[in-house]
Design a protein around this motif. Structure first.
Motif, mmCIF file in Angstrom:
data_model
loop_
_atom_site.group_PDB
_atom_site.id
_atom_site.type_symbol
_atom_site.label_atom_id
_atom_site.label_comp_id
_atom_site.label_asym_id
_atom_site.label_seq_id
_atom_site.Cartn_x
_atom_site.Cartn_y
_atom_site.Cartn_z
ATOM 1 N N GLN A 6 0.857 -1.264 -0.064
ATOM 2 C CA GLN A 6 0.075 -0.016 -0.020
ATOM 3 C C GLN A 6 0.855 1.457 -0.005
ATOM 4 N N LEU A 7 2.039 1.111 0.661
ATOM 5 C CA LEU A 7 2.826 2.523 0.832
ATOM 6 C C LEU A 7 4.146 2.285 0.042
ATOM 7 N N SER A 8 4.306 1.517 -1.124
ATOM 8 C CA SER A 8 5.493 1.235 -1.944
ATOM 9 C C SER A 8 5.708 2.151 -3.016
ATOM 10 N N LEU A 9 6.765 2.408 -3.125
ATOM 11 C CA LEU A 9 6.961 3.387 -4.336
ATOM 12 C C LEU A 9 7.001 2.573 -5.540
ATOM 13 N N GLY A 11 7.965 3.961 -8.808
ATOM 14 C CA GLY A 11 8.636 4.312 -10.137
ATOM 15 C C GLY A 11 8.492 5.820 -9.946
ATOM 16 N N PRO A 12 9.030 6.402 -11.111
ATOM 17 C CA PRO A 12 8.856 7.879 -11.415
ATOM 18 C C PRO A 12 7.577 8.448 -10.985
ATOM 19 N N ALA A 13 7.384 9.798 -10.387
ATOM 20 C CA ALA A 13 6.299 10.473 -10.182
ATOM 21 C C ALA A 13 5.755 10.824 -11.358
ATOM 22 N N GLU A 14 4.373 11.166 -11.559
ATOM 23 C CA GLU A 14 3.697 11.605 -12.696
ATOM 24 C C GLU A 14 4.039 12.760 -12.990
ATOM 25 N N LYS A 15 4.181 13.376 -14.302
ATOM 26 C CA LYS A 15 4.466 14.777 -14.710
ATOM 27 C C LYS A 15 3.115 15.404 -14.709
ATOM 28 N N LEU A 16 2.970 16.478 -13.708
ATOM 29 C CA LEU A 16 1.722 17.144 -13.509
ATOM 30 C C LEU A 16 1.640 18.415 -14.345
ATOM 31 N N ASP A 17 0.389 18.562 -14.983
ATOM 32 C CA ASP A 17 0.195 19.750 -15.685
ATOM 33 C C ASP A 17 -0.488 20.941 -14.600
ATOM 34 N N ALA A 18 0.390 21.825 -14.074
ATOM 35 C CA ALA A 18 -0.076 22.817 -13.051
ATOM 36 C C ALA A 18 -1.409 23.363 -13.164
ATOM 37 N N GLY A 19 -1.497 23.730 -14.355
ATOM 38 C CA GLY A 19 -2.693 24.471 -14.789
ATOM 39 C C GLY A 19 -3.914 23.522 -14.526
ATOM 40 N N HIS A 20 -4.012 22.373 -14.350
ATOM 41 C CA HIS A 20 -5.122 21.432 -14.440
ATOM 42 C C HIS A 20 -5.143 20.549 -13.459
ATOM 43 N N TRP A 21 -4.182 20.367 -12.578
ATOM 44 C CA TRP A 21 -4.063 19.375 -11.590
ATOM 45 C C TRP A 21 -4.001 20.168 -10.130
ATOM 46 N N ALA A 28 -3.454 18.960 -1.813
ATOM 47 C CA ALA A 28 -4.112 18.520 -2.984
ATOM 48 C C ALA A 28 -5.571 17.922 -2.903
ATOM 49 N N HIS A 29 -6.410 17.999 -3.891
ATOM 50 C CA HIS A 29 -7.638 17.703 -3.877
ATOM 51 C C HIS A 29 -7.641 15.928 -3.526
ATOM 52 N N ILE A 30 -8.416 15.531 -2.673
ATOM 53 C CA ILE A 30 -8.835 14.222 -2.014
ATOM 54 C C ILE A 30 -8.669 13.140 -3.050
ATOM 55 N N ARG A 31 -9.270 13.513 -4.422
ATOM 56 C CA ARG A 31 -9.176 12.505 -5.170
ATOM 57 C C ARG A 31 -7.742 11.885 -5.834
ATOM 58 N N LEU A 32 -6.824 12.997 -5.362
ATOM 59 C CA LEU A 32 -5.255 12.499 -5.802
ATOM 60 C C LEU A 32 -4.570 11.720 -4.827
ATOM 61 N N ALA A 33 -5.301 11.538 -3.591
ATOM 62 C CA ALA A 33 -4.402 11.004 -2.594
ATOM 63 C C ALA A 33 -4.200 9.516 -3.235
ATOM 64 N N GLY A 34 -2.873 8.917 -3.126
ATOM 65 C CA GLY A 34 -2.346 7.724 -3.682
ATOM 66 C C GLY A 34 -1.894 7.991 -4.989
ATOM 67 N N ARG A 35 -1.933 9.280 -5.538
ATOM 68 C CA ARG A 35 -1.095 9.524 -6.557
ATOM 69 C C ARG A 35 -0.211 10.666 -6.499
ATOM 70 N N CYS A 36 -0.565 11.623 -5.654
ATOM 71 C CA CYS A 36 0.486 12.615 -5.237
ATOM 72 C C CYS A 36 0.724 12.654 -3.670
ATOM 73 N N PHE A 37 1.817 13.185 -3.444
ATOM 74 C CA PHE A 37 2.191 12.932 -1.982
ATOM 75 C C PHE A 37 2.454 14.462 -1.510
ATOM 76 N N VAL A 38 1.535 14.756 -0.587
ATOM 77 C CA VAL A 38 1.606 16.021 -0.056
ATOM 78 C C VAL A 38 1.034 15.788 1.409
ATOM 79 N N PRO A 39 1.250 16.818 2.413
ATOM 80 C CA PRO A 39 1.079 16.680 3.880
ATOM 81 C C PRO A 39 -0.382 16.741 4.069
#
Length: 107
Positions: A6-9, A11-21, A28-39
């Motif tokens: 569940q908490l494994s890495l 591969g590389p992080a996704e490239k994010l489009d700052a204008g739309h993510w 981050a928006h709750i729907r991005l939990a598991g895709r983006c690591f933020v506090p």
């Protein structure tokens, strides 16, 4: 107990489009939990742009880059409020940025 993997890495992080993510370094928006690591993750507060419309800025300053001109009654999902600014996303998949708080009406 945390399930295996569940908490494994993975591969590389996704490239994010700052204008739309809807993700910043701290939030981050709750729907991005598991895709983006933020506090912190936020559940959006649905609001509407006032009938006169509003400008969406890249930063919480009227001197920053203008991302979009929003029409009246456009949906805006607020993820954070700081001072006189709301940070969030237009609808569920539109531009992300800052709108003056006075340009939003209640739910």
């Amino acid at each position: 107990m945390i399930p295996t993997g569940q908490l494994s890495l993975s591969g590389p992080a996704e490239k994010l489009d700052a204008g739309h993510w809807p993700v910043r370094g701290d939030l981050a928006h709750i729907r991005l939990a598991g895709r983006c690591f933020v506090p912190h993750y936020a559940v959006p507060m649905e609001r509407k742009v006032v009938s006169a419309g509003a400008k969406l800025f890249a930063q919480n300053s009227k001197d920053s880059e203008l991302r979009a001109e929003l029409g009246g009654n456009s949906p805006f999902n607020v993820l954070d409020i700081t001072g006189d600014w709301a940070w969030g996303q237009v609808g569920d998949d539109g531009f992300v940025g800052y709108v003056p708080l006075a340009a939003l009406s209640g739910a």
